[in-house]
Design a protein around this motif. Structure first.
Motif, short mmCIF file in Angstrom:
data_model
loop_
_atom_site.label_atom_id
_atom_site.label_comp_id
_atom_site.label_asym_id
_atom_site.label_seq_id
_atom_site.Cartn_x
_atom_site.Cartn_y
_atom_site.Cartn_z
N SER A 13 -7.73 31.77 44.43
CA SER A 13 -8.43 32.63 45.37
C SER A 13 -9.45 31.85 46.15
O SER A 13 -9.71 32.13 47.30
CB SER A 13 -9.06 33.81 44.63
OG SER A 13 -10.10 33.35 43.82
N HIS A 14 -10.01 30.87 45.55
CA HIS A 14 -10.95 30.04 46.29
C HIS A 14 -10.22 29.01 47.13
O HIS A 14 -10.69 28.62 48.16
CB HIS A 14 -11.90 29.34 45.31
CG HIS A 14 -12.94 30.28 44.78
ND1 HIS A 14 -13.91 30.83 45.54
CD2 HIS A 14 -13.17 30.76 43.53
CE1 HIS A 14 -14.68 31.59 44.78
NE2 HIS A 14 -14.22 31.57 43.55
N ASN A 18 -8.35 32.81 52.98
CA ASN A 18 -9.01 34.08 52.90
C ASN A 18 -8.82 34.76 54.24
O ASN A 18 -9.49 34.45 55.22
CB ASN A 18 -10.48 33.86 52.57
CG ASN A 18 -11.20 35.16 52.27
OD1 ASN A 18 -10.63 36.24 52.44
ND2 ASN A 18 -12.42 35.04 51.85
N THR A 19 -7.92 35.64 54.35
CA THR A 19 -7.56 36.30 55.60
C THR A 19 -8.67 37.21 56.08
O THR A 19 -8.85 37.39 57.30
CB THR A 19 -6.26 37.09 55.44
OG1 THR A 19 -6.42 37.99 54.37
CG2 THR A 19 -5.10 36.19 55.28
N GLY A 20 -9.42 37.71 55.22
CA GLY A 20 -10.52 38.59 55.62
C GLY A 20 -11.56 37.81 56.40
O GLY A 20 -12.08 38.27 57.43
N ASP A 21 -11.89 36.64 55.88
CA ASP A 21 -12.86 35.80 56.58
C ASP A 21 -12.31 35.34 57.94
O ASP A 21 -13.02 35.30 58.94
CB ASP A 21 -13.20 34.57 55.73
CG ASP A 21 -14.15 34.93 54.57
OD1 ASP A 21 -14.79 35.98 54.64
OD2 ASP A 21 -14.24 34.11 53.65
N ILE A 22 -11.04 34.99 57.95
CA ILE A 22 -10.42 34.53 59.19
C ILE A 22 -10.42 35.65 60.22
O ILE A 22 -10.78 35.44 61.39
CB ILE A 22 -9.00 34.00 58.93
CG1 ILE A 22 -9.08 32.75 58.11
CG2 ILE A 22 -8.27 33.76 60.24
CD1 ILE A 22 -7.73 32.23 57.67
N PHE A 24 -12.41 38.23 60.28
CA PHE A 24 -13.79 38.49 60.66
C PHE A 24 -14.28 37.43 61.65
O PHE A 24 -14.89 37.75 62.67
CB PHE A 24 -14.68 38.52 59.40
CG PHE A 24 -16.13 38.74 59.73
CD1 PHE A 24 -16.59 40.00 60.12
CD2 PHE A 24 -17.04 37.70 59.67
CE1 PHE A 24 -17.91 40.18 60.43
CE2 PHE A 24 -18.35 37.88 59.99
CZ PHE A 24 -18.82 39.13 60.36
N GLN A 25 -14.01 36.17 61.38
CA GLN A 25 -14.44 35.10 62.27
C GLN A 25 -13.72 35.19 63.62
O GLN A 25 -14.34 34.97 64.67
CB GLN A 25 -14.19 33.74 61.62
CG GLN A 25 -15.19 33.44 60.52
CD GLN A 25 -14.96 32.09 59.88
OE1 GLN A 25 -14.01 31.39 60.22
NE2 GLN A 25 -15.83 31.74 58.94
#
Length: 175
Positions: A13-14, A18-22, A24-25
């Protein structure tokens, strides 16, 4: 194994995307771009467009001024050429007029000299006629005197010569 699976899942996971961060960015980047476009690029592009139009106008005005200056320069050259031609014509006309006047003056002077010469000749002729008339008168007077003296006395050749010389002497003294 369970612990190792968890560890792997946590690591994955680390380590995974991370699609959420991508998302969001990416969403933040799009919002930032929209804000930049509205508040920065729009006015900046408007200012750049105005500056471009101003520079284009200045270039056009400068080009028009240059063309106008060239036109005025050509007109001035033509006027200067015409003035030079006119001045040359005036000089030539003045020379011609001077030549004509000089010839007229010379002709008038020659005519006046000829008139004076003719007048002098006429006066000389008149003086000559007066002198001849005076001499004739004196000769006639002397002839009468001689004749009267001859008649008064009879003369010898010697007396005649003496008498003639006396009368010639008298005639010379009278003059």
């Amino acid at each position: 194994m369970l612990t190792s699976g968890l560890l792997l899942g946590a690591a994955a996971s680390h380590e995974g995307i991370n699609t959420g961060d991508i998302v969001f960015q990416l969403l933040m980047f799009i919002i930032l771009m929209a804000l930049l476009k509205k508040y920065a690029w729009g006015p900046l592009m408007g200012i750049m467009k105005q500056r471009e139009e101003y520079v284009a106008g200045e270039i056009t005005a400068a080009e028009n001024s240059r063309k106008e200056a060239e036109k005025l320069l050509e007109e001035q050259r033509n006027l200067l050429k015409e003035a030079r031609t006119e001045a040359q014509n005036l000089i030539e006309n003045a020379k011609k007029q001077g030549d004509v006047q000089r010839e007229e003056i010379i002709a008038a002077a020659r005519a006046e000299a000829e008139r004076l010469k003719e007048g002098a000749k006429l006066e000389i002729e008149q003086q000559k006629e007066r002198a001849v008339a005076a001499i004739r008168e004196q000769v006639a007077h002397l002839s009468v005197l001689i004749a009267s003296k001859v008649i008064e006395k009879e003369l010898s050749a010697e007396d005649q010569d003496k008498l003639i010389n006396e009368y010639i002497q008298e005639a010379g003294d009278i003059r």
